[in-house]
Design a protein around this motif. Structure first.
Motif, PDB file in Angstrom:
ATOM      1  N   UNK A 149      59.459 -87.656 -14.280  1.00 47.32           N
ATOM      2  CA  UNK A 149      59.008 -86.702 -13.272  1.00 47.32           C
ATOM      3  C   UNK A 149      57.551 -86.345 -13.515  1.00 47.32           C
ATOM      4  N   UNK A 150      56.992 -85.555 -12.615  1.00 45.01           N
ATOM      5  CA  UNK A 150      55.603 -85.117 -12.776  1.00 45.01           C
ATOM      6  C   UNK A 150      55.489 -84.229 -14.007  1.00 45.01           C
ATOM      7  N   UNK A 151      54.383 -84.352 -14.726  1.00 47.58           N
ATOM      8  CA  UNK A 151      54.165 -83.532 -15.916  1.00 47.58           C
ATOM      9  C   UNK A 151      54.212 -82.052 -15.559  1.00 47.58           C
ATOM     10  N   UNK A 152      54.979 -81.286 -16.323  1.00 49.93           N
ATOM     11  CA  UNK A 152      55.082 -79.852 -16.089  1.00 49.93           C
ATOM     12  C   UNK A 152      56.054 -79.462 -15.008  1.00 49.93           C
ATOM     13  N   UNK A 153      56.842 -80.404 -14.522  1.00 56.14           N
ATOM     14  CA  UNK A 153      57.797 -80.105 -13.455  1.00 56.14           C
ATOM     15  C   UNK A 153      59.183 -79.828 -14.018  1.00 56.14           C
ATOM     16  N   UNK A 154      60.043 -79.239 -13.181  1.00 51.54           N
ATOM     17  CA  UNK A 154      61.435 -79.039 -13.587  1.00 51.54           C
ATOM     18  C   UNK A 154      62.123 -80.384 -13.783  1.00 51.54           C
ATOM     19  N   UNK A 155      61.693 -81.404 -13.029  1.00 52.03           N
ATOM     20  CA  UNK A 155      62.264 -82.745 -13.171  1.00 52.03           C
ATOM     21  C   UNK A 155      62.042 -83.275 -14.575  1.00 52.03           C
ATOM     22  N   UNK A 156      60.840 -83.095 -15.103  1.00 54.18           N
ATOM     23  CA  UNK A 156      60.550 -83.552 -16.462  1.00 54.18           C
ATOM     24  C   UNK A 156      61.492 -82.895 -17.474  1.00 54.18           C
ATOM     25  N   UNK A 157      61.640 -81.588 -17.380  1.00 52.36           N
ATOM     26  CA  UNK A 157      62.487 -80.867 -18.334  1.00 52.36           C
ATOM     27  C   UNK A 157      63.948 -81.281 -18.197  1.00 52.36           C
ATOM     28  N   UNK A 158      64.407 -81.455 -16.965  1.00 53.70           N
ATOM     29  CA  UNK A 158      65.797 -81.856 -16.754  1.00 53.70           C
ATOM     30  C   UNK A 158      66.022 -83.280 -17.259  1.00 53.70           C
ATOM     31  N   UNK A 159      65.046 -84.154 -17.048  1.00 51.85           N
ATOM     32  CA  UNK A 159      65.163 -85.535 -17.529  1.00 51.85           C
ATOM     33  C   UNK A 159      65.317 -85.571 -19.045  1.00 51.85           C
ATOM     34  N   UNK A 160      64.538 -84.757 -19.736  1.00 56.12           N
ATOM     35  CA  UNK A 160      64.625 -84.718 -21.193  1.00 56.12           C
ATOM     36  C   UNK A 160      65.988 -84.202 -21.645  1.00 56.12           C
ATOM     37  N   UNK A 161      66.526 -83.253 -20.908  1.00 54.66           N
ATOM     38  CA  UNK A 161      67.857 -82.729 -21.231  1.00 54.66           C
ATOM     39  C   UNK A 161      68.923 -83.797 -20.999  1.00 54.66           C
ATOM     40  N   UNK A 162      68.775 -84.564 -19.923  1.00 56.06           N
ATOM     41  CA  UNK A 162      69.719 -85.644 -19.620  1.00 56.06           C
ATOM     42  C   UNK A 162      69.741 -86.666 -20.746  1.00 56.06           C
ATOM     43  N   UNK A 163      68.558 -87.087 -21.189  1.00 62.38           N
ATOM     44  CA  UNK A 163      68.471 -88.093 -22.254  1.00 62.38           C
ATOM     45  C   UNK A 163      69.102 -87.565 -23.539  1.00 62.38           C
ATOM     46  N   UNK A 164      68.787 -86.318 -23.885  1.00 62.95           N
ATOM     47  CA  UNK A 164      69.344 -85.714 -25.102  1.00 62.95           C
ATOM     48  C   UNK A 164      70.858 -85.593 -25.007  1.00 62.95           C
ATOM     49  N   UNK A 165      71.351 -85.180 -23.839  1.00 62.83           N
ATOM     50  CA  UNK A 165      72.791 -84.976 -23.660  1.00 62.83           C
ATOM     51  C   UNK A 165      73.577 -86.272 -23.764  1.00 62.83           C
ATOM     52  N   UNK A 166      72.913 -87.388 -23.495  1.00 61.26           N
ATOM     53  CA  UNK A 166      73.580 -88.687 -23.558  1.00 61.26           C
ATOM     54  C   UNK A 166      73.237 -89.472 -24.820  1.00 61.26           C
ATOM     55  N   UNK A 167      72.524 -88.830 -25.742  1.00 63.52           N
ATOM     56  CA  UNK A 167      72.231 -89.476 -27.014  1.00 63.52           C
ATOM     57  C   UNK A 167      71.182 -90.566 -26.943  1.00 63.52           C
ATOM     58  N   UNK A 168      70.355 -90.556 -25.901  1.00 61.70           N
ATOM     59  CA  UNK A 168      69.274 -91.542 -25.793  1.00 61.70           C
ATOM     60  C   UNK A 168      68.170 -91.167 -26.781  1.00 61.70           C
ATOM     61  N   UNK A 169      67.815 -92.090 -27.665  1.00 60.98           N
ATOM     62  CA  UNK A 169      66.853 -91.795 -28.730  1.00 60.98           C
ATOM     63  C   UNK A 169      65.416 -91.770 -28.240  1.00 60.98           C
ATOM     64  N   UNK A 170      65.051 -92.738 -27.407  1.00 59.24           N
ATOM     65  CA  UNK A 170      63.674 -92.790 -26.907  1.00 59.24           C
ATOM     66  C   UNK A 170      63.603 -93.661 -25.660  1.00 59.24           C
ATOM     67  N   UNK A 171      62.594 -93.378 -24.839  1.00 56.68           N
ATOM     68  CA  UNK A 171      62.299 -94.196 -23.663  1.00 56.68           C
ATOM     69  C   UNK A 171      60.789 -94.384 -23.595  1.00 56.68           C
ATOM     70  N   UNK A 172      60.356 -95.352 -22.811  1.00 59.66           N
ATOM     71  CA  UNK A 172      58.936 -95.521 -22.524  1.00 59.66           C
ATOM     72  C   UNK A 172      58.616 -94.560 -21.381  1.00 59.66           C
ATOM     73  N   UNK A 173      57.976 -93.446 -21.731  1.00 58.25           N
ATOM     74  CA  UNK A 173      57.846 -92.323 -20.814  1.00 58.25           C
ATOM     75  C   UNK A 173      56.758 -92.530 -19.763  1.00 58.25           C
ATOM     76  N   UNK A 174      57.084 -92.134 -18.529  1.00 58.19           N
ATOM     77  CA  UNK A 174      56.133 -92.130 -17.423  1.00 58.19           C
ATOM     78  C   UNK A 174      56.230 -90.778 -16.734  1.00 58.19           C
TER      79      UNK A 174
END
Length: 324
Positions: A149-174
């Motif tokens: 999502x756009x930097x500083x957006x709610x989408x960015x924060x929710x995306x990070x929560x999604x990855x953490x909740x599913x045990x994703x260790x890292x992604x190539x962030x955009x």
């Protein structure tokens, strides 16, 4: 003569000072600004066209001058309000809570004057992946290129929560908005994206219909991790099959309410008028944007995470019995 000039100059300075002091967050002494600025979101999401629709409605119906402005979304919107550059804004409840309590992006300065006008509709995560990327679950995003999502957006924060909740260790962030994300997917520069907005989402529809891609479901465990006591604003949401082109199955995901936040210094009368006009004209407003059909007056004040309502909004909800 010189003394007279100095006297005139002194009076002008006093008038300017008094005028400035009578205004708070752009408001007049009565709390009703000459122009109300409404911060919305990126032009390819729901927030921007919906904000333009509401701004036009309030301007034409309530003898107000409301102007919608594009932005990067929730976090930027509340920072604009905090700086007095905006009077009301779209945001998700979690970002409003963070601002009010001085957490995360607002850790350096609480925004104690933020208030809620209304919850509107569920903001829902659409994880969309290229069909040839072999991403069949959120866990498969590990190590892949992903638009958060756009930097500083709610989408960015929710995306990070999604990855953490599913045990994703890292992604190539955009970090880009919905429009740019669609272009990156079309050019196969990234493999997946989160489009976090109302259902149906224009950005999701465009992406799925023009790029060989699909929606990806959350796991039950991932949903449970995202809707625990630490995230009281989140709830399980199902995007029903057939919502998007080629979608043959229900998609399990998570949502939270999109909300209109407002600065406490906007007058009670003005906010009361705006709240009343919003909820009593849903039929007309729904002709301008389909997401209005998802607005639910009975849920306008639920799931606000103890962030206070604006007194003007509270007055209206008590008047119609939504609040006791």
């Amino acid at each position: 003569m010189k003394n007279r000039h100095w006297l005139v100059l002194l009076m002008v300075c006093i008038l300017i000072f008094v005028s400035a002091c009578s205004s708070d967050n752009g408001a007049t002494a009565e709390g009703k600004p000459d122009r109300i600025t409404f911060s919305t979101g990126t032009t390819s999401g729901v927030y921007y066209p919906l904000g333009a629709l509401l701004a036009t409605h309030w301007t034409n119906t309530n003898d107000l001058s409301v102007t919608a402005q594009a932005s990067n979304g929730s976090v930027e919107n509340l920072k604009l309000m905090q700086r007095g550059e905006s009077h009301l804004a779209f945001s998700t409840v979690n970002i409003i809570w963070e601002a009010y309590n001085g957490e995360n992006s607002f850790g350096d300065k609480k925004y104690e004057d933020v208030r809620i006008l209304a919850n509107l509709y569920p903001n829902v995560s659409h994880i969309i992946a290229l069909n040839d990327a072999k991403i069949d679950s959120i866990n498969d995003l590990d190590g892949e290129s992903f638009v958060l999502g756009a930097a500083g957006s709610a989408t960015e924060l929710e995306s990070k929560l999604i990855l953490k909740a599913h045990g994703v260790q890292s992604v190539k962030e955009n970090y880009v908005g919905f429009g740019e994300a669609v272009d990156l997917m079309r050019n196969k520069q990234v493999k997946a994206v989160n489009i976090y907005t109302g259902v149906p989402a224009a950005g999701a529809s465009e992406l799925i219909s023009t790029v060989d891609s699909k929606l990806v479901s959350f796991t039950k465990e991932g949903v449970a991790n995202m809707t625990d006591e630490k995230n009281p604003w989140n709830f399980e949401y199902v995007i029903e099959k057939g919502t998007y082109e080629g979608q043959e199955e229900d998609i399990l995901t998570v949502g939270q309410y999109s909300t209109i936040a407002v600065d406490v210094n906007l007058s009670e009368e003005t906010v009361y008028e705006m709240t009343k006009s919003l909820w009593e004209n849903l039929d007309t407003l729904s002709e301008g944007h389909s997401v209005v059909k998802a607005f639910d007056l009975e849920k306008a004040v639920t799931g606000t995470a103890d962030v206070p309502l604006h007194p003007g909004a509270e007055k209206y909800y008590k008047e119609i019995g939504v609040l006791k």
